[in-house]
Design a protein around this motif. Structure first.
Motif, short mmCIF file in Angstrom:
data_model
loop_
_atom_site.label_atom_id
_atom_site.label_comp_id
_atom_site.label_asym_id
_atom_site.label_seq_id
_atom_site.Cartn_x
_atom_site.Cartn_y
_atom_site.Cartn_z
N VAL A 1 0.77 -1.13 -0.10
CA VAL A 1 0.03 -0.02 0.06
C VAL A 1 0.79 1.31 0.14
O VAL A 1 1.89 1.24 0.85
N GLU B 1 -4.75 5.99 -1.33
CA GLU B 1 -4.16 4.70 -0.73
C GLU B 1 -4.26 3.48 -1.81
O GLU B 1 -5.50 3.21 -2.01
N ARG B 2 -3.32 3.02 -2.37
CA ARG B 2 -3.48 2.05 -3.44
C ARG B 2 -2.47 1.17 -3.33
O ARG B 2 -1.32 1.37 -2.78
N HIS B 3 -2.86 -0.15 -3.67
CA HIS B 3 -1.79 -1.32 -3.63
C HIS B 3 -1.09 -1.59 -4.92
O HIS B 3 -1.74 -1.44 -5.70
N GLN C 1 -5.43 -2.05 -6.43
CA GLN C 1 -6.73 -1.89 -5.79
C GLN C 1 -6.67 -0.67 -4.95
O GLN C 1 -5.54 -0.26 -4.44
N LEU D 1 -7.60 1.69 -2.12
CA LEU D 1 -8.41 1.34 -0.81
C LEU D 1 -8.90 2.48 -0.16
O LEU D 1 -10.03 2.28 0.56
#
Lengths: 83, 413
Positions: free
Chosen positions: A47, A64-66, A71, A73
């Motif tokens: 993340v 906030e991204r993985h 994805q 978040l």
């Protein structure tokens, strides 16, 4: 079509957004952190908090991204992180 | 080559040879461990064993041989860069490709057909003059050409005269070309293996043991190895592997997508790229049109496909060659590129005494495979970084001695 949720305008096509890079831990105003802030950007497998801009409304936000699953978040305005 | 081909054809009992050496058990120690069994790692193993006589070498590959970015690039070979340091380095790389099939006794299908980069504005033309003069100064074949020459070099190109992407000229790089990426990797692997180099597939590095400023052991999923020296060349995972050794790298990862069409009759015998359209095309020897472009717009470590990048590449390709509009796409793929802030690689020393770096190759690593392997092997064998690699040292970021090559990537990012 991939969606990203603008905190002001709601879910929009990700093509309406501009990626501005990761939120940096290093502070470019601090001389000892300058090189780190300029060149050593965050690049995790996981993340990451990052800056985005919704171009039609000029809304700058944090997502906030993985970085492996892609994805998203959470998205929020810079000073309003949800609890 | 023709004589050996004749001999091969007339021999009645030919025993097929194995290109890729089998994976043996890991020994307890190696003089050199190369992390990453892609082109760069295999080339380094080849030069270490065949030129420098260092045979106790292990190449550790997490997946299968040359299955990462070596298999995923679009095979462009060129030396039309902007800075003197880069042109000198890549020119040596192109020259190594010129003799590679002969040197390896392995047909890498090197096809030096020239690369044409299109200028759609006066500003681009001016920057091309700069690159052409630098290239000529360094002895590469490169020149700025007018629209008439563009037409002769690429008769099927849509020049869009007076339109949005009007072609105003181009940068013609006669030394540019392509080669078969898999064949190159197999050729290096075979020769490295024949001289004692071991290639360990499915062998993932999980950590390091250090004493002071040296790496003493490499931990893998198949056991721990004592090492003399380590070379790291792991493409998209360079940041993560270096972090295990306690080294921070100025790298961000982006996917780079490409695709090929169904095979067509030959119509394009040069490489064409357009910085404005962020698209480049080359027709493979099978007739497929390979289409590549810039990286994805945001950081990611996944090789998934996206429709918007495909549409973007298709749009660029159709603009340059409108008659491709009914051609079907055959396959598409992505690789993870490790981008540095100045669009130049990091080669040479690391903060650790016996740990060498060959990383930060971003979107431009394939063309450098032989020269990076050769020069990194020289570095490891002599313990001294050769002059041609010095500008690419990791320390350049601490001293603000950057090499900006952003405008010289095949499609600017």
């Amino acid at each position: 079509m991939k969606l990203l949720t603008c905190p002001v305008n709601g879910p929009r096509n990700i093509t309406e957004f501009q990626y501005l890079g990761p939120v940096r831990a290093a502070d470019a105003e601090q001389p000892e952190q300058l090189i780190e802030a300029l060149f050593y950007a965050e690049n995790p497998l996981g993340v990451m908090r990052e800056w985005w801009r919704h171009t039609p409304s000029n809304t700058v936000l944090i997502a906030e991204r993985h970085t492996v699953s892609d994805q998203i978040l959470a998205t929020y305005l810079p000073n309003r992180k949800p609890a | 080559m023709p004589f050996s081909l004749l001999k091969y054809g007339l021999r009645s009992r030919h025993v097929p040879f194995r290109d890729i050496p089998p994976t043996p058990d890991l020994k307890r120690s190696y003089d050199v461990v190369i992390i990453g069994g892609g082109g760069h790692g295999l080339a380094a193993a080849y030069y270490l064993s065949n030129v420098h006589g260092i045979r106790n070498v292990a190449v550790l590959e997490k997946g299968y041989l040359a299955g990462g970015n070596t298999a995923r690039n679009t095979t462009t070979i060129r030396s039309n860069y902007m800075t003197e340091e880069s042109v000198r380095f890549y020119k040596e790389g192109v020259e190594l490709f010129e003799t590679m099939s002969r040197d390896l006794g392995f047909n890498v299908m090197f096809s030096q057909r020239g690369q044409l980069t299109l200028a759609h504005s006066e500003a681009t033309l001016r920057s091309f003059h700069l690159r052409a003069e630098m290239g000529k100064h360094m002895g590469t074949r490169i020149e700025v050409v007018d629209v008439q020459t563009v037409k002769e070099l690429c008769p099927h190109l849509n020049l869009d005269l007076g339109g949005q992407h009007e072609v105003m000229g181009g940068l013609w790089h006669a030394d540019g070309g392509t080669a078969r990426h898999d064949a190159m990797a197999w050729g290096y692997a075979r020769h490295a293996g024949a001289r004692g180099g071991e290639i360990h597939q499915r062998t993932e590095v999980t950590g390091f043991e250090q004493a002071g400023d040296r790496v003493t052991h490499v931990r893998t999923n198949r056991g721990t190895i004592a090492v003399g020296q380590v070379l790291q060349a792991v493409g998209g995972l360079n940041g993560q592997v270096a972090a295990m050794a306690g080294i921070r790298l100025p790298i961000r990862c982006f996917p780079l997508q490409a695709m090929v069409t169904q095979p067509l009759k030959p119509f394009l015998d040069i490489l064409v790229s357009s910085a404005n359209l962020h698209t480049y095309l080359v027709q493979s020897s099978r007739g497929e049109v390979v289409i590549g472009g810039g990286s994805d717009p945001y950081q990611l470590a996944s090789t998934r496909s996206t429709l918007d990048q495909k549409e973007h590449l298709a749009e660029g390709a159709l603009h340059l060659f409108p008659f491709l509009h009914k051609v079907k796409l055959l396959r598409q793929w992505a690789g993870i590129t490790d981008m540095t802030p100045d669009y130049s690689p990091i080669m040479g020393a690391s903060p650790l005494k016996n740990y060498w770096l060959d990383c930060g190759w971003g979107t431009w690593g394939f063309k450098a495979t032989p020269v990076a392997g050769k020069r990194m092997a020289e570095t490891i064998a002599t313990g001294r970084v050769p002059d041609v690699l010095k500008p690419f040292d990791l320390s350049r970021f601490d001293s603000f001695a950057l090499l900006n090559e952003m405008g010289a990537t095949a499609a600017s990012h």
